[in-house]
Design an enzyme around this catalytic site. Structure first.
Site, short mmCIF file in Angstrom:
data_model
loop_
_atom_site.label_atom_id
_atom_site.label_comp_id
_atom_site.label_asym_id
_atom_site.label_seq_id
_atom_site.Cartn_x
_atom_site.Cartn_y
_atom_site.Cartn_z
N ASP A 1 18.20 -19.98 -19.72
CA ASP A 1 18.85 -21.10 -20.39
C ASP A 1 17.99 -22.36 -20.35
O ASP A 1 16.98 -22.43 -19.66
CB ASP A 1 20.23 -21.38 -19.76
CG ASP A 1 20.21 -21.33 -18.23
OD1 ASP A 1 19.11 -21.42 -17.64
OD2 ASP A 1 21.28 -21.23 -17.63
N ASP B 1 32.01 -21.83 -11.12
CA ASP B 1 33.07 -21.32 -11.99
C ASP B 1 32.77 -19.90 -12.47
O ASP B 1 33.40 -19.40 -13.40
CB ASP B 1 33.30 -22.26 -13.18
CG ASP B 1 32.06 -22.41 -14.06
OD1 ASP B 1 31.05 -21.73 -13.80
OD2 ASP B 1 32.09 -23.22 -15.01
N HIS C 1 29.92 -18.83 -13.82
CA HIS C 1 29.00 -18.67 -14.96
C HIS C 1 27.70 -18.01 -14.54
O HIS C 1 27.24 -18.16 -13.41
CB HIS C 1 28.78 -19.99 -15.72
CG HIS C 1 27.96 -21.03 -15.01
ND1 HIS C 1 28.42 -22.31 -14.78
CD2 HIS C 1 26.71 -21.01 -14.51
CE1 HIS C 1 27.48 -23.02 -14.18
NE2 HIS C 1 26.43 -22.25 -13.99
N GLU D 1 29.80 -20.03 -19.80
CA GLU D 1 30.92 -20.65 -19.12
C GLU D 1 32.21 -19.84 -19.32
O GLU D 1 32.33 -19.06 -20.26
CB GLU D 1 31.12 -22.07 -19.67
CG GLU D 1 29.96 -23.03 -19.36
CD GLU D 1 30.02 -23.58 -17.93
OE1 GLU D 1 30.46 -22.88 -17.01
OE2 GLU D 1 29.60 -24.74 -17.75
C1 GLP Z 1 22.98 -23.71 -13.30
C2 GLP Z 1 22.21 -22.61 -14.01
C3 GLP Z 1 22.63 -21.25 -13.55
C4 GLP Z 1 22.68 -21.22 -12.04
C5 GLP Z 1 23.71 -22.18 -11.54
C6 GLP Z 1 23.89 -22.18 -10.03
O1 GLP Z 1 24.16 -24.07 -13.93
N1 GLP Z 1 22.32 -22.67 -15.44
O2 GLP Z 1 21.72 -20.28 -14.06
O3 GLP Z 1 22.97 -19.93 -11.59
O4 GLP Z 1 23.27 -23.48 -11.95
O5 GLP Z 1 22.96 -23.01 -9.46
P1 GLP Z 1 22.67 -23.13 -7.91
O6 GLP Z 1 21.87 -21.94 -7.56
O7 GLP Z 1 21.90 -24.40 -7.79
O8 GLP Z 1 23.99 -23.18 -7.26
#
Ligand code: GLP
Length: 237
Positions: free
Chosen positions: A68, A137, A139, A144
């Site tokens: 992404d 959440d 995702h 989402e």
């Molecule tokens: C972002 C990314 C996700 C990732 C998520 C969790 O929203 N788009 O790909 O998995 O954050 O991030 P973290 O590992 O910092 O909790």
């Protein structure tokens, strides 16, 4: 099928996760790796860099496709996911820059960018190993919670809780982009292997829902239960 592994520390998670990716690279030196951003994969990338520096890993034939990108952030914006990948992995290993793909957050025609991204993944023969983090959440990528699983790469409006969670990387919450481009559930589910990582008590509830709760688009990661080869590593710390 999900192979669910719980470990005590983030260091252990990173070692196991990096081993799995290193094995993939050794087994198939020209593998297509699906890569992820967020704080969770950082330690895995550090381990991969160390293996590369020790002469144990060669990225020269690897292709990468990232999950992404924020809409509106350029590649050199410190919070863009392209920038993150450069700083946390690509700049430190011998991957061919021309073979690293991240959706273009500045694309003027977002729909065209999305379908070109899907075509790119298809032309590459799909993803051999997809690394995933998980949002609070549920995702994966930026898919989402919603009323369905969206197959294709698509633009998304970020959930308020995601904007809140990601504000820690920005100077202020106002600076967090409101939308992003994310790979869809289709390309993720077609990956031949998936590694999902989560660390710390804050992720415990959501990872358990993803691994053993009902399969529902309200918890997008729960779809992984229908994939034949998923490893989930959760570290308590
Ligand atoms: C972002 C990314 C996700 C990732 C998520 C969790 O929203 N788009 O790909 O998995 O954050 O991030 P973290 O590992 O910092 O909790």
């Amino acid at each position: 099928m999900i192979h669910y592994q719980v470990v005590d520390t983030y260091e252990e998670l990173c070692r196991l996760g990096a081993d799995l990716i290193a094995t993939q690279i050794k087994n198939k030196p020209n593998a297509v790796l699906g890569l992820a951003t967020g704080s969770s994969p950082v330690g895995i990338y550090q381990n991969l860099i160390a293996l590369y520096q020790a002469g144990k890993l060669d990225f020269s034939k690897i292709t990468s496709v990232n999950l992404d990108e924020y809409v509106g952030l350029s590649a050199d914006h410190p919070q863009s996911y392209r920038y993150f990948m450069q700083k946390n992995l690509f700049d430190h290993v011998n991957i061919d820059p021309a073979k690293t793909f991240v959706p273009n957050g500045l694309a003027t025609d977002v729909d065209a960018e999305c379908s070109a991204y899907d075509r790119r993944i298809e032309t590459l023969g799909g993803i051999d190993l997809q690394l995933l983090g998980i949002g609070l959440d549920g995702h994966i990528g930026f898919n989402e919670p919603g009323d369905r699983f969206i197959e294709e790469t698509h633009p998304v409006l970020l959930h308020p809780s995601t904007i809140q969670a990601n504000a820690r990387f920005f100077e202020s919450i106002e600076e967090v982009p409101r939308s992003a481009i994310t790979m869809g559930i289709g390309s993720i589910m077609r990956a031949r292997k998936i590694l999902l990582i989560a660390n710390g008590p804050a992720k415990k509830e959501i990872i358990e829902k993803a691994v053993s709760g009902p399969v529902t688009p309200l918890v997008q990661a729960s779809i992984l239960q229908q994939h034949p080869d998923v490893t989930v590593i959760y570290s308590k710390l």
